[in-house]
Design a protein around this motif. Structure first.
Motif, mmCIF file in Angstrom:
data_model
loop_
_atom_site.group_PDB
_atom_site.id
_atom_site.type_symbol
_atom_site.label_atom_id
_atom_site.label_comp_id
_atom_site.label_asym_id
_atom_site.label_seq_id
_atom_site.Cartn_x
_atom_site.Cartn_y
_atom_site.Cartn_z
ATOM 1 N N TRP A 179 21.051 -13.316 13.495
ATOM 2 C CA TRP A 179 22.350 -13.978 13.431
ATOM 3 C C TRP A 179 22.218 -15.482 13.663
ATOM 4 C CZ3 TRP A 179 24.392 -9.880 17.376
ATOM 5 C CH2 TRP A 179 24.545 -8.665 16.717
ATOM 6 N N SER A 180 23.031 -16.249 12.991
ATOM 7 C CA SER A 180 23.029 -17.707 13.153
ATOM 8 C C SER A 180 23.668 -18.087 14.484
ATOM 9 C CB SER A 180 23.811 -18.366 12.010
ATOM 10 O OG SER A 180 23.227 -18.078 10.765
ATOM 11 N N ARG A 181 23.000 -18.993 15.197
ATOM 12 C CA ARG A 181 23.541 -19.498 16.461
ATOM 13 C C ARG A 181 24.077 -20.897 16.259
ATOM 14 N NH1 ARG A 181 19.428 -20.758 19.176
ATOM 15 N NH2 ARG A 181 20.433 -21.007 21.201
ATOM 16 N N ALA A 182 25.187 -21.193 16.924
ATOM 17 C CA ALA A 182 25.782 -22.526 16.835
ATOM 18 C C ALA A 182 26.276 -22.949 18.211
ATOM 19 C CB ALA A 182 26.937 -22.523 15.846
ATOM 20 N N ARG A 183 25.863 -24.117 18.654
ATOM 21 C CA ARG A 183 26.347 -24.684 19.920
ATOM 22 C C ARG A 183 27.512 -25.616 19.630
ATOM 23 N NH1 ARG A 183 24.638 -23.043 24.880
ATOM 24 N NH2 ARG A 183 22.460 -22.424 24.955
ATOM 25 N N VAL A 184 28.527 -25.567 20.502
ATOM 26 C CA VAL A 184 29.702 -26.412 20.316
ATOM 27 C C VAL A 184 29.993 -27.150 21.623
ATOM 28 C CG1 VAL A 184 30.670 -24.941 18.515
ATOM 29 C CG2 VAL A 184 31.290 -24.520 20.900
ATOM 30 N N PRO A 185 30.694 -28.280 21.578
ATOM 31 C CA PRO A 185 30.856 -29.114 22.767
ATOM 32 C C PRO A 185 31.891 -28.618 23.777
ATOM 33 C CG PRO A 185 31.905 -30.150 20.884
ATOM 34 C CD PRO A 185 31.157 -28.968 20.350
ATOM 35 N N VAL A 186 32.670 -27.575 23.453
ATOM 36 C CA VAL A 186 33.635 -27.048 24.418
ATOM 37 C C VAL A 186 32.927 -26.099 25.374
ATOM 38 C CG1 VAL A 186 35.563 -27.282 22.828
ATOM 39 C CG2 VAL A 186 34.313 -25.134 22.919
ATOM 40 N N TYR A 187 33.557 -25.871 26.554
ATOM 41 C CA TYR A 187 32.994 -24.916 27.498
ATOM 42 C C TYR A 187 33.856 -23.662 27.545
ATOM 43 C CZ TYR A 187 30.708 -22.580 31.219
ATOM 44 O OH TYR A 187 30.016 -21.622 31.912
ATOM 45 N N PHE A 188 33.206 -22.503 27.465
ATOM 46 C CA PHE A 188 33.923 -21.239 27.579
ATOM 47 C C PHE A 188 32.952 -20.167 28.050
ATOM 48 C CE2 PHE A 188 32.317 -21.499 23.219
ATOM 49 C CZ PHE A 188 31.676 -20.276 23.061
ATOM 50 N N GLU A 189 33.498 -19.099 28.574
ATOM 51 C CA GLU A 189 32.786 -17.852 28.816
ATOM 52 C C GLU A 189 33.691 -16.747 28.311
ATOM 53 O OE1 GLU A 189 31.625 -17.539 32.919
ATOM 54 O OE2 GLU A 189 30.518 -19.439 32.866
ATOM 55 N N GLY A 190 33.093 -15.732 27.671
ATOM 56 C CA GLY A 190 33.891 -14.717 27.008
ATOM 57 C C GLY A 190 34.883 -14.021 27.922
ATOM 58 N N GLY A 191 34.505 -13.818 29.180
ATOM 59 C CA GLY A 191 35.398 -13.136 30.106
ATOM 60 C C GLY A 191 36.644 -13.924 30.448
#
Length: 444
Positions: A179-191
């Motif tokens: 799967w392709s991975r992409a980093r983004v500048p926002v912060y999140f955690e799935g929970g």
């Protein structure tokens, strides 16, 4: 907080040392800010979804789910984590494909068990060397995002993973499953996010983190409120169409704290408000610990369950709600009502476990909100609820049954799962240990 004598409640299940030692690898605020800015600069070269779409948290058939199984979750006689995983895998729908990333040292044991129960035909099993740290908290590492127009799949990650194990597990998952991975500048955690049919709930704490990391870039924007600017960032990278609501309380919330008490002449430490940081806007560090999505009712309103510590304390006839800031949960329930949701309250017991060796009493929420929900159609709905009325906590069978009855009243088939105390004392339950990969459409 008033000091009250409490009944001794030691663990009646084996302590998993590696899980107990799993703590957030929190980098400094300056480090977070610099990392976020760096990822922003690198966006020019990144392959990112143009029209991103998240996987819903409750709507649609659970067609594929990802789990990460480090060795510590499997090895050992009577391992309470492995027992819970086994129970869950056997109770999931027969059409659910399991994507498992396991440590190499336990692959044979896991595979033998899957073959014994005839699950291998719908399991994608991959391994990782044990030198790679992994955690059981598969929900937090990244978000599966689909490019709507091209049908391409991305693993979208925040600019930084605060736990080293999360970083490595997501890297390996991308490699192993292609799967392709992409980093983004926002912060999140799935929970700390819940994905509805046309909306996204985001815990306010991580919206604050994102603003703190990117404030210099956001300040030049004209005629924007902070909320609108952050909303647009989340929509840009995670979901183009869904409305975004930031969920939190305006009340002051205590940060994690310790206090001393004495039992049988020995000095003990008591730990409250675990993982809450100073100036938190949330009573628990992830909203999926106290909010559940339950699909739309007959009148079209989306239904959400919000945990109520006071309701649980009244039912169990204890005074634990004094330590649970119930008014904060009420405040969030009021906010969701104002946003147009149909809010249902459910018991959320605050309980504790005593560690004899360390002489530490840990308070935590025995959450039923941290559940798996599947709404296939208005008349075909199921919820998998963690249970807690076991061993030294037999009294919690009452709140287990009360939560079950609430979901049944909403038209759900309820499947009770194994004892989730070993997870909950570390601030998680069944929703935290999985990642939805694919959902069918409601009504199909």
């Amino acid at each position: 907080m008033q000091q009250l004598e409490k009944k001794h409640k030691p663990r009646d299940y084996p302590k998993i040392r590696e899980l107990a030692e799993e703590v957030d690898q929190v980098i400094s605020r300056e480090g977070m800010r610099r990392r976020s800015v760096a990822i922003s600069l690198l966006q020019e070269y990144a392959d990112l979804p143009v029209h991103p779409r998240l996987v819903p948290s409750s709507d649609g058939a659970m067609e594929a789910i990802i789990f990460t199984l480090p060795a510590y979750a499997v090895v050992g006689a009577n391992n309470p984590l492995w027992r819970a995983y086994q129970d869950l895998f056997l109770k999931l729908p027969t059409y659910t494909t399991l994507y498992l990333l396991v440590h190499e040292t336990v692959k044979e044991e896991v595979q033998n068990w899957l073959e014994k129960y005839e699950l291998m035909h719908r399991t994608m099993l991959q391994t990782a060397p044990e030198r790679y740290e992994m955690t059981i908290w598969a929900e937090d590492e990244y978000e599966p995002v689909y490019e709507e127009k091209e049908g391409k799949f991305f693993m979208v990650q925040p600019h930084t993973n605060r736990r080293t194990g999360d970083e490595r597990a997501s890297y390996l998952i991308g490699q192993k499953f292609g799967w392709s991975r992409a980093r983004v500048p926002v912060y999140f955690e799935g929970g700390n996010m819940l994905v509805g049919d046309d909306f996204l709930l985001v815990g306010a704490n991580y919206a604050v983190d994102t603003y703190t990391d990117l404030r210099e870039q956001l300040l030049p924007l004209q005629n924007f409120t902070v909320g609108k600017a952050i909303s647009q960032l989340f929509q840009k990278y995670l979901d183009k169409e869904r409305a975004i609501y930031f969920i939190g309380s305006t009340l002051q919330i205590p940060a994690e704290r310790r206090r001393t008490f004495y039992r049988d002449g020995e000095e003990w430490q008591e730990l409250f408000f675990m993982k809450n940081t100073e100036s938190s806007a949330q009573p628990i560090f992830h909203i999926d610990m106290f909010i559940s999505l339950a699909g739309r009712g007959e009148e079209g309103k989306y239904r959400v369950l919000v945990g109520d510590p006071r309701m649980a304390a009244d039912s169990l006839q204890n005074d634990h709600d004094d330590l649970a800031t119930p008014e904060v949960f009420d405040d969030i329930a009021d906010l969701l009502t104002q946003l147009g949701f149909d809010v249902i309250r459910n018991p959320l017991p605050l309980v504790y476990v005593d560690d004899e060796a360390e002489r530490v009493r840990k308070w935590y929420f025995a959450t039923s909100n941290n559940a798996l929900v599947e709404v296939k159609a208005n008349d075909e709905k199921t919820v998998w609820l963690p249970s807690y009325g076991h061993g030294n906590w037999q009294e919690l069978e009452k709140t287990d049954q009360e939560n079950k009855a609430i979901w049944q009243q909403l038209g759900f088939n309820v499947i009770l799962l194994e004892n989730f105390h070993p997870f909950a004392e570390h601030n998680g339950a069944v929703h935290c240990i999985k990642k939805y990969l694919k959902r069918g459409r409601v009504g199909e």
